[in-house]
Design a protein around this motif. Structure first.
Motif, PDB file in Angstrom:
ATOM      1  N   THR A 377       0.829  -1.204   0.000  1.00 25.96           N
ATOM      2  CA  THR A 377       0.000   0.000   0.000  1.00 25.96           C
ATOM      3  C   THR A 377       0.866   1.257   0.000  1.00 25.96           C
ATOM      4  OG1 THR A 377      -0.115  -0.073   2.419  1.00 25.96           O
ATOM      5  CG2 THR A 377      -1.870  -1.190   1.198  1.00 25.96           C
ATOM      6  N   HIS A 378       2.150   1.098  -0.244  1.00 28.48           N
ATOM      7  CA  HIS A 378       3.056   2.248  -0.219  1.00 28.48           C
ATOM      8  C   HIS A 378       3.034   2.965  -1.570  1.00 28.48           C
ATOM      9  CE1 HIS A 378       6.487   4.803   0.521  1.00 28.48           C
ATOM     10  NE2 HIS A 378       7.124   4.280  -0.519  1.00 28.48           N
ATOM     11  N   GLU A 379       2.565   4.209  -1.591  1.00 29.76           N
ATOM     12  CA  GLU A 379       2.506   4.982  -2.829  1.00 29.76           C
ATOM     13  C   GLU A 379       3.863   5.577  -3.153  1.00 29.76           C
ATOM     14  OE1 GLU A 379      -0.095   8.552  -4.987  1.00 29.76           O
ATOM     15  OE2 GLU A 379      -0.517   7.973  -2.917  1.00 29.76           O
ATOM     16  N   ILE A 380       4.253   5.484  -4.434  1.00 26.81           N
ATOM     17  CA  ILE A 380       5.545   6.027  -4.844  1.00 26.81           C
ATOM     18  C   ILE A 380       5.337   7.361  -5.559  1.00 26.81           C
ATOM     19  CG2 ILE A 380       6.656   3.779  -4.936  1.00 26.81           C
ATOM     20  CD1 ILE A 380       6.279   3.698  -7.897  1.00 26.81           C
ATOM     21  N   GLU A 381       6.433   7.986  -5.913  1.00 31.67           N
ATOM     22  CA  GLU A 381       6.419   9.374  -6.374  1.00 31.67           C
ATOM     23  C   GLU A 381       5.677   9.545  -7.699  1.00 31.67           C
ATOM     24  OE1 GLU A 381       9.718  12.987  -6.762  1.00 31.67           O
ATOM     25  OE2 GLU A 381      10.337  10.920  -6.386  1.00 31.67           O
ATOM     26  N   ARG A 382       4.950  10.668  -7.801  1.00 32.34           N
ATOM     27  CA  ARG A 382       4.257  11.031  -9.042  1.00 32.34           C
ATOM     28  C   ARG A 382       5.160  11.975  -9.839  1.00 32.34           C
ATOM     29  NH1 ARG A 382      -2.042  11.211  -8.404  1.00 32.34           N
ATOM     30  NH2 ARG A 382      -2.362   9.669  -6.764  1.00 32.34           N
ATOM     31  N   ASP A 383       6.164  11.398 -10.468  1.00 31.72           N
ATOM     32  CA  ASP A 383       7.134  12.219 -11.191  1.00 31.72           C
ATOM     33  C   ASP A 383       7.129  11.946 -12.691  1.00 31.72           C
ATOM     34  OD1 ASP A 383       8.243   9.704 -11.257  1.00 31.72           O
ATOM     35  OD2 ASP A 383      10.058  10.221 -10.134  1.00 31.72           O
ATOM     36  N   GLY A 384       6.246  11.064 -13.148  1.00 31.86           N
ATOM     37  CA  GLY A 384       6.194  10.726 -14.560  1.00 31.86           C
ATOM     38  C   GLY A 384       7.302   9.806 -15.004  1.00 31.86           C
ATOM     39  N   LYS A 385       8.142   9.369 -14.066  1.00 25.06           N
ATOM     40  CA  LYS A 385       9.296   8.523 -14.417  1.00 25.06           C
ATOM     41  C   LYS A 385       9.311   7.221 -13.634  1.00 25.06           C
ATOM     42  CE  LYS A 385      12.109  12.638 -15.332  1.00 25.06           C
ATOM     43  NZ  LYS A 385      13.295  13.433 -14.910  1.00 25.06           N
TER      44      LYS A 385
END
Length: 542
Positions: A377-385
């Motif tokens: 359930t760990h959300e990762i970065e919204r960086d497009g990469k």
């Protein structure tokens, strides 16, 4: 303290009533199974849906009963939809392209009481009928036909039935969470799984489709849903069309490029919806006939990624904007659609194309997140990469599968889609691949979708699939399966050289296999599982 506003349950019957009252004379153009054309309108569709609701009552169908349809996109099918759901029964659309064993499983699993079918599918009905446990009535959606009666003696005919009943029918009112329709997933391992939509989820989903930042459907549109009504309810478009009262052009069995081009030009279609394999056929037919499809302002592509070359052809040759969309049976299906923001208007055509290649951003009503590879359930970065597992939640997203008590969601209430993707800071989604289709070569991931899109940019390739083949050193390596365009002279060396300046050297496929056809699912997606079974060991033998 509660608000002081009127409450009305969100019911599908309210949409057909709205269309029948305020858009009564708006045309519904329908191609029948015999390829003749019927022109009707929303007023007549509403009235006939009420007649058929009376038919269902006369047959003893009750609230919650499943009523199955095996039919093309046509006016009778549309009328029956509103009759079934509007009466409080469940409209179960069945994909006729599934294997007979899967059809039998689906019908028995749903416990269908009635089956409506087009004459085209008579051999299918005759074949599976002895194995169906719950079906009490078979109704042919075509005009009365002695040949059909001969093969299915207890068949009844839709036109005969509605002629015997009045259009006076009061739609019942019930809880908006009542089940409205049932679709089964395709392409899964094991037996298909049912997704049971509610009236509330369907009405809210229809609002989501119509919004300008979504598919932007309005009463000014002439819509051609090429995507079949048995494929996630034609992406919900028959409901959205009634909500706004737009003209519908229903193509029936005429899904070939020539038929579609003719319908677009004849009826001045402004928006069409379908999968990439359908659009490739339309492009080929239009190029051969010389038509510019002048009325077509936008086409919506879903089901699988749209190749960049196809988007360019639609824009440059036909002045048609391609709207990338993403969704699943489990998401009703709208999850995202690709529309620009104000800040994008100044971008160059090439920069805009790069945005168009994404699957777009979610409308209000759904939310997305990317989690790490362990599906935690760990959300990762919204960086497009940074890529990870795509998860979704919202008003029209599945909670559990039909007949299954256990939740289909993560521990904190999200649905894991099985897609690998990135999100950027504006919420634009870019799907890398299905997790099962990613290629892991020497510990590094390769996207089969990216390699396929590049191959489709080659002027001599008509269709391309990339699969993971077992490799003795690197575990897996990409192999390109390609169909050449007619009379094209293309070698393996030429296509591998075509990749040279487009991807890193280690991502270039190890082998190219030219074939005459690529297997497709009932919804037009490439069956990579079948390709892996056939060619997955090809690098071990070379």
């Amino acid at each position: 303290m509660l608000g002081n506003m009127m409450f009305q349950p969100l019911l599908i019957s309210s949409m057909i009533e709205h269309a029948g009252r305020y858009h009564s004379d708006t045309l519904i153009i329908s191609k029948n199974t015999d390829l003749s054309i019927t022109e009707t309108n929303w007023g007549k569709v509403r009235n006939n849906s009420k007649r058929f609701a009376n038919v269902l009552n006369s047959l003893g169908a009750k609230l919650g009963d499943r009523i199955a349809t095996i039919a093309w996109n046509n006016h009778r099918h549309l009328e029956s939809w509103y009759a079934i759901s509007g009466s409080g029964m469940v409209c179960h659309t069945i994909n006729p392209r599934l294997f007979p064993e899967q059809l039998v499983f689906i019908i028995n699993d749903a416990n269908d009481k009635v089956i409506l079918f087009d004459k085209t599918f008579l051999p299918l009905i005759k074949a599976v009928k002895p194995m169906l446990k719950s079906v009490e009535h078979f109704i042919c959606l075509d005009a009365p036909d002695a040949a059909v009666k001969e093969q299915v003696p207890d068949v009844q005919f839709y036109d005969d039935l509605i002629a015997q009943h009045s259009e006076q029918f009061a739609w019942p009112e019930f809880d908006e969470l009542t089940a409205s329709s049932l679709c089964y997933t395709s392409g899964t391992t094991g037996n298909p799984k049912g997704v049971l939509y509610s009236h509330r989820s369907t009405v809210l989903h229809s609002y989501g489709i119509c919004m300008p930042d979504s598919l932007n459907i309005s009463a000014r549109d002439i819509m051609l849903p090429v995507v079949p009504m048995f494929h996630v309810n034609a992406w919900g478009t028959p409901y959205a069309a009634a909500m706004v009262g737009c003209t519908m052009v229903l193509p029936g069995p005429g899904l070939d490029g020539v038929s579609l081009a003719n319908m677009i030009d004849t009826y001045k279609v402004s928006v069409a919806l379908g999968v990439p394999t359908i659009w490739q056929g339309l492009i080929n037919a239009a190029q051969q006939s010389g038509t510019k499809l002048e009325s077509l302002k936008r086409n919506v592509v879903g089901g699988s990624a749209c190749p960049p070359a196809m988007m360019k052809v639609f824009k440059e040759q036909f002045d048609c904007e391609t709207i990338h969309a993403w969704g699943m049976t489990e998401t009703s299906p709208l999850g995202t659609s690709c529309q620009f923001k104000a800040k994008h208007q100044h971008l160059s055509d090439e920069e805009k194309l790069q945005i168009r290649l994404s699957q777009g951003r979610p409308p209000f009503g759904v939310d997305l997140r990317i989690t790490d590879e362990e599906k935690s359930t760990h959300e990762i970065e919204r960086d497009g990469k940074t890529s990870g597992n795509l998860q979704i939640k919202g008003h029209w997203i599945i909670q559990n599968y039909f007949g299954k008590a256990e939740s289909a969601l993560t521990a904190d209430g999200w649905f894991d889609t099985g897609d690998i993707a990135t999100l950027n800071e504006d919420g634009y989604l870019k799907i890398s691949d299905r997790s099962k289709d990613l290629i892991k070569s020497g510990g590094e991931w390769i996207s089969s979708v990216e390699l396929e899109n590049m191959a489709m940019g080659h002027p001599k390739i008509a269709m391309a699939a990339v699969i993971a083949a077992i490799h003795p050193k690197w575990d897996e390596r990409p192999v390109l399966i390609a169909i050449k365009k007619p009379d094209a002279d293309l070698s393996e060396i030429e296509i591998l050289g075509y990749y040279a300046d487009k991807v890193a050297k280690w991502q270039i496929p190890d082998k190219v296999i030219f074939v005459d056809s690529i297997p497709l699912s009932g919804t037009g997606k490439m069956l990579k599982k079948d390709l892996r079974e056939q060619y997955g060991n090809v690098l071990l033998n070379s």
